[in-house]
Design an enzyme around this catalytic site. Sequence first.
Site, short mmCIF file in Angstrom:
data_model
loop_
_atom_site.label_atom_id
_atom_site.label_comp_id
_atom_site.label_asym_id
_atom_site.label_seq_id
_atom_site.Cartn_x
_atom_site.Cartn_y
_atom_site.Cartn_z
N LYS A 1 1.50 -2.40 8.93
CA LYS A 1 2.76 -1.68 8.80
C LYS A 1 3.85 -2.42 9.52
O LYS A 1 3.77 -2.66 10.73
CB LYS A 1 2.64 -0.25 9.34
CG LYS A 1 3.94 0.53 9.20
CD LYS A 1 3.69 2.01 9.16
CE LYS A 1 4.91 2.75 8.66
NZ LYS A 1 4.66 4.13 8.36
N GLY B 1 9.29 6.40 5.89
CA GLY B 1 10.58 6.30 6.56
C GLY B 1 10.60 5.25 7.65
O GLY B 1 11.64 4.68 7.95
N MET B 2 9.44 4.98 8.30
CA MET B 2 9.43 4.03 9.41
C MET B 2 9.24 2.60 8.96
O MET B 2 9.57 1.67 9.69
CB MET B 2 8.32 4.40 10.39
CG MET B 2 8.63 5.62 11.23
SD MET B 2 7.48 5.76 12.61
CE MET B 2 7.97 4.35 13.60
N VAL C 1 4.02 -0.53 4.31
CA VAL C 1 2.61 -0.82 4.60
C VAL C 1 2.09 -1.82 3.58
O VAL C 1 2.27 -1.63 2.38
CB VAL C 1 1.76 0.46 4.55
CG1 VAL C 1 0.37 0.19 5.07
CG2 VAL C 1 2.42 1.56 5.36
N LEU D 1 0.82 -1.21 0.00
CA LEU D 1 0.00 0.00 0.00
C LEU D 1 0.85 1.26 0.00
O LEU D 1 0.44 2.29 -0.52
CB LEU D 1 -0.92 0.03 1.22
CG LEU D 1 -2.05 -1.00 1.25
CD1 LEU D 1 -2.82 -0.88 2.55
CD2 LEU D 1 -2.98 -0.81 0.06
N GLY D 2 2.02 1.20 0.59
CA GLY D 2 2.85 2.40 0.66
C GLY D 2 4.14 2.10 1.39
O GLY D 2 4.35 1.01 1.93
N ASP E 1 0.06 15.11 12.91
CA ASP E 1 0.38 15.15 11.47
C ASP E 1 -0.90 15.16 10.64
O ASP E 1 -1.10 14.33 9.76
CB ASP E 1 1.24 13.94 11.09
CG ASP E 1 2.00 14.16 9.78
OD1 ASP E 1 2.11 15.33 9.35
OD2 ASP E 1 2.49 13.18 9.21
#
Length: 686
Positions: free
Chosen positions: A43, A25-26, A29, A21-22, A139
Amino acid sequence: MWPLERTDPGRIGPYRLLARLGEGGMGTVFLAEGGRGERVALKSIRHGYADEPGFRARFAREIETASMVRAEGIAQVVDSEPGEGGQRPWVATEFVPGLSVQRLVATQGPLPARSAGALAAGLARALRAVHAAGLVHRDVKPSNILLTVEGPRLIDFGVARLVDVSTDGGLTRTGASVGSPGYMSPEQVLGRSLSAASDIFGLGGVLVFATTGELPFPVEDTGNHHALMFAVVQRDPDLGRVPAELRDTVAACLAKDPAERPDASALAERLGAYADGSAEGAGPPGGDPWLPARALAEVARISGRAIAQGEWRREGEGGGAGASGDGGRSAGAFGGDDHAAGASGGDGDARRAGAGPVGRARPPAPAAPSPPPSAGGLAQAPTVTAASASAPRVPPRPPAPGPPPGRGPAGRSTAPRPSRPHYVRREPIPSAPRRFAVPPGAADGRAGQPSSPWGAHQAALRSPEGLAVVLYWLYGFYIVFKCVAVVVHLGFAEEIDAWAQADFALWTDVDRLVADASTLSTVEALVGLAVGVPTLCWFWRVRSNAEVFAPGGHRYPPGMAVGSWFIPVAGWIIPGKVTFDIWDASIPSRERARPGQRQPGHGLLAVWWTFTVVCGVALCVLFLLPGVLEGAAERENGVIDFDRMLTATRWGAFLNLLCIPGAALFIAVVSRLTDLQVRRAADRRA
């Protein structure tokens, strides 16, 4: 949504991975499926963060706190694993198939006032639940808000606290900070203590973007994080294009002083008319959908395909056959700033401050014709069904030519803004390689053209592949030429050795040999020019691309980077440093080394640059050889220094031979760096 990589595991915990999905930086996903068929956004946290002292304890604590927040407008945390025993931590949240505000506005234009008000009302209710639990999201931005048929959903909640700026102004042990510069509150920029009012400021920025398609504090260079943060702290927001009925609410949310901003409860009450459909222009309660018809059709289309998505892997890999339909902007609670909605803690290239409607959108496939949105945003329609996504596709109409833009006060353009036609995007076929394609806007009449990251929205990015192919051929020819030069110099040495043994040579033979050496030197200069010009063009292109991947993360500007090749002595130092910067900026996020470790490929670069400097010295000496040969034959005295001539020609053969591995290393570096930029650009697809 795109296929799983070869290195991706088949399962994480009790969940089977279906697609990506994406990526931020951490971590990465994934779309995953549980044992009962439920879909989640999972994630997986990177080792670089998971190995930080105390991270797993903070992870478990923050995820437990986030899981207690239950609200209609928040993607819920459903499962997690802190990764005890050295395993990688992960967190699974409710999968929200929808379209982000960032993508919707970028592709279809600003929202009308009614839809923006309903968006704000839904976000206010979600933030009210978050703040009631004593938490702060930190955020709130357009890419962290997904739009569904029922309403907006706030994502990336829970992990945001893991990468946080501490209240005393220093960084936590993760060494990173949360927030996108265009939407961070002034107190967040200044490193002060954060409160619920910081989220309200972000909500105000989201409303400006949703209704105008621009940042709340516009700057000329939206990639300059320092300029964006300065504007947030020192300038007033630009609310001239915000609908009048929402302008006061947005201005209150964007107040510099946190105490002057309304809290989430007061904001939800103020916007309650939009939530129940009783606001002016909204029509009777329940009469119209909360989004414009075309936008709602897009959301419904994406939701349907995302829910039906099966396991999606590259062709030739294990796993089930992948669906060729696109998941569009389907994302769970953590998409990615780089690739899907709402990445938590994206990389430098991903955190471009949500630069207005620019985004990193895939080029669109043609869609059903529809009237362009008016200046007030998208047109409203009474009803919509998911089946409307099957309408016949025709190319969108190009914008009508208008008068040349003028300049108004403060240097702003007074030209009318072109309306954005609605279109339905199409993903590339999963088995197709991610290569560079025709940028959007450069239409050539071919329908179904694969999407490209080098689009009109990112004009600074240009594919280096064409120049790289040219360089492969040129450096291959250069290697052949150097082999011929070695043979020629060895022939010179053999002839001079025969003269030395006989202690005699005809002047005509000596003059011929010197002339041949001069001709070889001239050809060397021409071949070097033919190779050097495309090399500099390729270098300029990869340096420009690196500036987009990592804005402001380079020691020298592009002009200096290219011009430094021509500076004596510095030309053997500065370009090497520039290349290392380009290399580091071009490495895809998932291939980066852990913090404090050397990035992959630095060994190759070190060897290549050593040979480059050595070859530069060798070429300078080679251009002096004809003069050395001519000086060894003193016509005035009738003396020929055969030993000097023999030494010069043997050195010429050795130096030409030394340039061959240098050229081969150039081919290797050009190939590796070009491939890195291709994959880094593909990772930036939205």
